[in-house]
Design a protein around this motif. Structure first.
Motif, mmCIF file in Angstrom:
data_model
loop_
_atom_site.group_PDB
_atom_site.id
_atom_site.type_symbol
_atom_site.label_atom_id
_atom_site.label_comp_id
_atom_site.label_asym_id
_atom_site.label_seq_id
_atom_site.Cartn_x
_atom_site.Cartn_y
_atom_site.Cartn_z
ATOM 1 N N GLY A 135 44.488 34.799 61.890
ATOM 2 C CA GLY A 135 43.162 35.175 62.352
ATOM 3 C C GLY A 135 42.908 34.781 63.805
ATOM 4 O O GLY A 135 43.679 34.043 64.428
ATOM 5 N N ARG A 136 41.807 35.287 64.349
ATOM 6 C CA ARG A 136 41.476 34.995 65.748
ATOM 7 C C ARG A 136 41.256 33.509 65.970
ATOM 8 O O ARG A 136 41.473 32.998 67.063
ATOM 9 C CB ARG A 136 40.227 35.782 66.163
ATOM 10 N N GLU A 137 40.813 32.815 64.976
ATOM 11 C CA GLU A 137 40.652 31.363 65.058
ATOM 12 C C GLU A 137 41.650 30.670 64.127
ATOM 13 O O GLU A 137 41.421 29.527 63.712
ATOM 14 C CB GLU A 137 39.222 30.973 64.690
ATOM 15 N N ASN A 141 46.855 31.261 66.754
ATOM 16 C CA ASN A 141 46.054 31.401 67.969
ATOM 17 C C ASN A 141 45.594 30.046 68.498
ATOM 18 O O ASN A 141 45.563 29.821 69.714
ATOM 19 C CB ASN A 141 44.845 32.296 67.694
ATOM 20 N N SER A 142 45.250 29.147 67.620
ATOM 21 C CA SER A 142 44.815 27.815 68.067
ATOM 22 C C SER A 142 45.954 27.086 68.771
ATOM 23 O O SER A 142 45.741 26.420 69.805
ATOM 24 C CB SER A 142 44.324 27.007 66.869
ATOM 25 N N PRO A 153 42.233 34.425 72.178
ATOM 26 C CA PRO A 153 42.930 34.729 70.917
ATOM 27 C C PRO A 153 43.549 36.116 70.937
ATOM 28 O O PRO A 153 42.979 37.072 71.472
ATOM 29 C CB PRO A 153 41.817 34.615 69.868
ATOM 30 N N LEU A 154 44.724 36.222 70.360
ATOM 31 C CA LEU A 154 45.424 37.496 70.254
ATOM 32 C C LEU A 154 45.033 38.194 68.960
ATOM 33 O O LEU A 154 44.695 37.560 67.968
ATOM 34 C CB LEU A 154 46.945 37.266 70.274
ATOM 35 N N GLN A 155 45.079 39.521 69.008
ATOM 36 C CA GLN A 155 44.786 40.306 67.826
ATOM 37 C C GLN A 155 46.069 40.457 67.002
ATOM 38 O O GLN A 155 46.866 41.368 67.227
ATOM 39 C CB GLN A 155 44.240 41.690 68.222
#
Length: 298
Positions: A135-137, A141-142, A153-155
């Motif tokens: 997920g974005r978070e 991504n973190s 954040p990457l999709q």
């Protein structure tokens, strides 16, 4: 005088030998009855639904399923995705299966347990885990933002890549176990003989072990491909609208639009397409390698 070969006095012994396999066919009766009631009859009824139109028997459902439009596009996309997932499972799982088969028997128990553990967890739970990770978070991504690799954040979720990762993770243990079962039946003395004759370990692997284990890899590919064709939950949760599988369409036709005819036609098309691809791969394997599906020569 006798020449040392015992000859039967009549044909009764040979006849008994020929009848012996037939007399054991009753052992297949429970499986045959189960197969009849849980597969043949339901599929036959679905096939009847697929040819029922408003005016009786009709091919309009198949015309809608196979004609130019979204259904045919999604069908081809499902076949392509399943093909890629099956190939990825073989590429990733073959080294793991080889490592597992090369361990001493006493050390395999823990490794087999680690491989089987994901199968004890629901597919839904594992798919939700990928939502948390991608997920974005999410975790990936973190980490990327934390080390400064990306600014934002990457999709990664709701993409074709997310669907590939999640489906491979679900099907990988199945592929490993199928290939492992084939590799454990290979006579390792053949590899030792190749070393005695001067072959390097890599040459012995390529010319002896790989051909003998190819049948198991093909069987694992076919099994994972067939399982991937029917995936429903995973693509729906981690894939976007462009990653819709044919199973999602079938469920929509049956539960929402209540178009049982079109849903049945889509299901029959999927079954036939799956059989066609699996049959073509099996035939190609036998023609190219000259090996049977069990890894031995024909």
């Amino acid at each position: 005088m006798s020449d040392g070969v015992a000859m039967p006095r009549d044909g009764k012994g040979a006849a008994r030998g020929r009848r012996a396999p037939l007399s054991s066919l009753w052992l297949l009766a429970p499986a045959a009855v189960l197969f009849l009631f849980v597969f043949i009859l339901p599929v036959g009824e679905v096939a009847l639904w697929s040819v029922q139109g408003e005016a009786g028997l009709s091919a309009e459902n198949y015309e809608a399923a196979l004609g130019a439009g979204p259904y045919r596009t999604i069908l081809f996309g499902t076949l392509q995705l399943s093909f890629g997932v099956a190939c990825a499972c073989i590429l990733v799982g073959y080294p793991a299966a080889y490592f597992l088969a090369s361990r001493p028997p006493r050390n395999r128990t823990l490794l087999l347990l680690l491989i089987l553990t994901p199968l004890w967890v629901s597919v839904l739970v594992r798919t939700f885990g990928w939502i948390v990770v991608l997920g974005r978070e999410g975790l990936v991504n973190s980490m990327l933002i934390g080390i400064g690799a990306v600014d934002g954040p990457l999709q990664m979720l709701y993409t074709r890549g997310a669907v590939y990762i999640a489906m491979v993770q679900v099907l990988l243990p199945v592929a490993i176990l199928v290939m492992f079962s084939t590799m454990t039946t290979i006579n390792r003395s053949l590899l030792m003989a190749s070393r005695i004759l001067g072959a390097s370990p890599w040459r012995g692997f390529v010319h002896i072990f790989l051909p003998l284990s190819a049948g198991g890899a093909v069987n694992a590919w076919m099994l994972t491909f067939v399982l991937a064709l029917g995936f429903f939950i995973t693509p729906a949760l981690v894939g976007g609208p462009k990653e819709t599988m044919i199973a999602n369409l079938i469920a929509t036709q049956i539960t929402l639009t209540l178009d049982w005819g079109l849903g049945s036609a889509l299901g029959m098309v999927l079954v036939v397409a799956g059989f066609a691809v699996v049959g073509a791969i099996a035939l190609l394997f036998r023609r190219v390698t000259g090996l049977s599906g069990h890894g031995g020569s024909r």
